[in-house]
Design a protein around this motif. Structure first.
Motif, PDB file in Angstrom:
ATOM      1  N   ILE A  60       0.834  -1.202   0.000  1.00  0.00           N
ATOM      2  CA  ILE A  60       0.000   0.000   0.000  1.00  0.00           C
ATOM      3  C   ILE A  60       0.870   1.254   0.000  1.00  0.00           C
ATOM      4  O   ILE A  60       0.627   2.196  -0.762  1.00  0.00           O
ATOM      5  CB  ILE A  60      -0.961  -0.013   1.207  1.00  0.00           C
ATOM      6  N   ALA A  61       1.881   1.286   0.840  1.00  0.00           N
ATOM      7  CA  ALA A  61       2.756   2.449   0.924  1.00  0.00           C
ATOM      8  C   ALA A  61       3.474   2.711  -0.401  1.00  0.00           C
ATOM      9  O   ALA A  61       3.563   3.857  -0.861  1.00  0.00           O
ATOM     10  CB  ALA A  61       3.773   2.268   2.057  1.00  0.00           C
ATOM     11  N   GLU A  62       3.988   1.663  -1.022  1.00  0.00           N
ATOM     12  CA  GLU A  62       4.705   1.792  -2.303  1.00  0.00           C
ATOM     13  C   GLU A  62       3.778   2.309  -3.400  1.00  0.00           C
ATOM     14  O   GLU A  62       4.134   3.205  -4.166  1.00  0.00           O
ATOM     15  CB  GLU A  62       5.296   0.442  -2.718  1.00  0.00           C
ATOM     16  N   ILE A  63       2.605   1.738  -3.485  1.00  0.00           N
ATOM     17  CA  ILE A  63       1.673   2.102  -4.549  1.00  0.00           C
ATOM     18  C   ILE A  63       1.088   3.494  -4.306  1.00  0.00           C
ATOM     19  O   ILE A  63       0.901   4.269  -5.247  1.00  0.00           O
ATOM     20  CB  ILE A  63       0.577   1.030  -4.700  1.00  0.00           C
ATOM     21  N   ALA A  64       0.825   3.842  -3.056  1.00  0.00           N
ATOM     22  CA  ALA A  64       0.242   5.153  -2.732  1.00  0.00           C
ATOM     23  C   ALA A  64       1.137   6.292  -3.217  1.00  0.00           C
ATOM     24  O   ALA A  64       0.638   7.306  -3.734  1.00  0.00           O
ATOM     25  CB  ALA A  64      -0.010   5.266  -1.232  1.00  0.00           C
ATOM     26  N   VAL A  65       2.445   6.137  -3.083  1.00  0.00           N
ATOM     27  CA  VAL A  65       3.375   7.181  -3.531  1.00  0.00           C
ATOM     28  C   VAL A  65       3.214   7.404  -5.030  1.00  0.00           C
ATOM     29  O   VAL A  65       3.164   8.542  -5.510  1.00  0.00           O
ATOM     30  CB  VAL A  65       4.835   6.798  -3.182  1.00  0.00           C
ATOM     31  N   VAL A  66       3.107   6.329  -5.786  1.00  0.00           N
ATOM     32  CA  VAL A  66       2.950   6.440  -7.243  1.00  0.00           C
ATOM     33  C   VAL A  66       1.600   7.049  -7.593  1.00  0.00           C
ATOM     34  O   VAL A  66       1.508   7.943  -8.448  1.00  0.00           O
ATOM     35  CB  VAL A  66       3.121   5.062  -7.920  1.00  0.00           C
ATOM     36  N   LEU A  67       0.554   6.574  -6.959  1.00  0.00           N
ATOM     37  CA  LEU A  67      -0.775   7.104  -7.268  1.00  0.00           C
ATOM     38  C   LEU A  67      -0.876   8.598  -6.966  1.00  0.00           C
ATOM     39  O   LEU A  67      -1.556   9.330  -7.691  1.00  0.00           O
ATOM     40  CB  LEU A  67      -1.854   6.325  -6.512  1.00  0.00           C
ATOM     41  N   ASP A  68      -0.183   9.049  -5.938  1.00  0.00           N
ATOM     42  CA  ASP A  68      -0.173  10.483  -5.633  1.00  0.00           C
ATOM     43  C   ASP A  68       0.511  11.284  -6.740  1.00  0.00           C
ATOM     44  O   ASP A  68       0.102  12.398  -7.052  1.00  0.00           O
ATOM     45  CB  ASP A  68       0.519  10.755  -4.298  1.00  0.00           C
ATOM     46  N   ARG A  69       1.550  10.722  -7.333  1.00  0.00           N
ATOM     47  CA  ARG A  69       2.289  11.404  -8.402  1.00  0.00           C
ATOM     48  C   ARG A  69       1.576  11.340  -9.749  1.00  0.00           C
ATOM     49  O   ARG A  69       1.701  12.250 -10.555  1.00  0.00           O
ATOM     50  CB  ARG A  69       3.678  10.781  -8.574  1.00  0.00           C
ATOM     51  N   TYR A  70       0.914  10.229 -10.040  1.00  0.00           N
ATOM     52  CA  TYR A  70       0.331  10.012 -11.358  1.00  0.00           C
ATOM     53  C   TYR A  70      -1.191  10.029 -11.346  1.00  0.00           C
ATOM     54  O   TYR A  70      -1.816   9.476 -12.243  1.00  0.00           O
ATOM     55  CB  TYR A  70       0.798   8.663 -11.921  1.00  0.00           C
ATOM     56  N   SER A  71      -1.775  10.651 -10.364  1.00  0.00           N
ATOM     57  CA  SER A  71      -3.229  10.589 -10.264  1.00  0.00           C
ATOM     58  C   SER A  71      -3.897  11.302 -11.443  1.00  0.00           C
ATOM     59  O   SER A  71      -3.406  12.298 -11.954  1.00  0.00           O
ATOM     60  CB  SER A  71      -3.696  11.177  -8.939  1.00  0.00           C
ATOM     61  N   PHE A  72      -4.989  10.739 -11.886  1.00  0.00           N
ATOM     62  CA  PHE A  72      -5.842  11.337 -12.897  1.00  0.00           C
ATOM     63  C   PHE A  72      -7.237  10.782 -12.682  1.00  0.00           C
ATOM     64  O   PHE A  72      -7.410   9.740 -12.078  1.00  0.00           O
ATOM     65  CB  PHE A  72      -5.332  11.071 -14.312  1.00  0.00           C
ATOM     66  N   ASN A  73      -8.242  11.504 -13.153  1.00  0.00           N
ATOM     67  CA  ASN A  73      -9.617  11.105 -12.894  1.00  0.00           C
ATOM     68  C   ASN A  73     -10.414  10.802 -14.145  1.00  0.00           C
ATOM     69  O   ASN A  73     -11.384  10.062 -14.092  1.00  0.00           O
ATOM     70  CB  ASN A  73     -10.360  12.201 -12.115  1.00  0.00           C
ATOM     71  N   ASP A  74     -10.059  11.409 -15.265  1.00  0.00           N
ATOM     72  CA  ASP A  74     -10.851  11.265 -16.478  1.00  0.00           C
ATOM     73  C   ASP A  74     -10.333  10.146 -17.364  1.00  0.00           C
ATOM     74  O   ASP A  74      -9.120   9.992 -17.545  1.00  0.00           O
ATOM     75  CB  ASP A  74     -10.838  12.569 -17.275  1.00  0.00           C
TER      76      ASP A  74
END
Length: 169
Positions: A60-74
């Motif tokens: 979770i910690a590893e993936i959360a860092v990436v999702l915070d950097r590459y987040s998109f919604n559309d």
């Protein structure tokens, strides 16, 4: 908690696409109606499912860092396609952002199982092995939604007739 089952990283979708996918699955793949309307980031292609034996909190910690950097919604959908010689029908999104995210997840310290298929971001409509005339007829005439939103990213463990979300980001 240690991951001890087949686990995917998915982008759960919301909007008109949910009804479109559900209707397709109800008619042709009813055992999948309880599965999320999603695009798989890690699992069915590319880097594969998360390897068993890993600590869930670490993952979770590893993936959360990436999702915070590459987040998109559309999400924009470009086509409906069928994997050759199967009854597997998919809705394909514009892939640039998904490729970036997939590659960033691959660079984490999370371990993944091998898969023989290259990364192909998609939302599964039907995953039956045998194609049918009815399925082909509906597929050819289908008008699909062109956009959706990502509700959340999740770690998901699919099972027959359902599954379990073990974490939502």
């Amino acid at each position: 908690m240690i991951i001890n089952k087949l686990t995917y990283l998915i982008a759960e979708l919301e909007g008109e696409v949910e009804g479109f996918v559900l209707n397709f699955r109800k008619r042709f793949n009813p055992e999948r109606v309880t599965w999320p309307t999603d695009i798989t980031i890690a699992g069915s292609s590319g880097i594969g499912t998360l390897s068993e034996g890993q600590d869930l909190d670490f993952v979770i910690a590893e993936i959360a860092v990436v999702l915070d950097r590459y987040s998109f919604n559309d999400v924009t959908f470009e086509s409906l396609e069928r994997f050759p010689d199967t009854g597997i029908y998919i809705l394909k999104p514009s892939r640039e952002k998904f490729d970036e995210l997939h590659n960033a997840i691959k660079e984490t310290q999370v371990k993944f199982n091998d898969t023989p298929w290259p990364f192909t971001p998609h939302c599964t409509l039907s995953a039956v092995q045998e194609n049918s005339e009815d399925l082909e007829e509906v597929f050819v005439g289908a008008r699909y939604p062109i956009a959706a939103k990502i509700r959340s990213f999740s770690l998901y463990q699919p099972e027959t007739n359902g599954g379990c979300r073990i974490h939502r980001f």
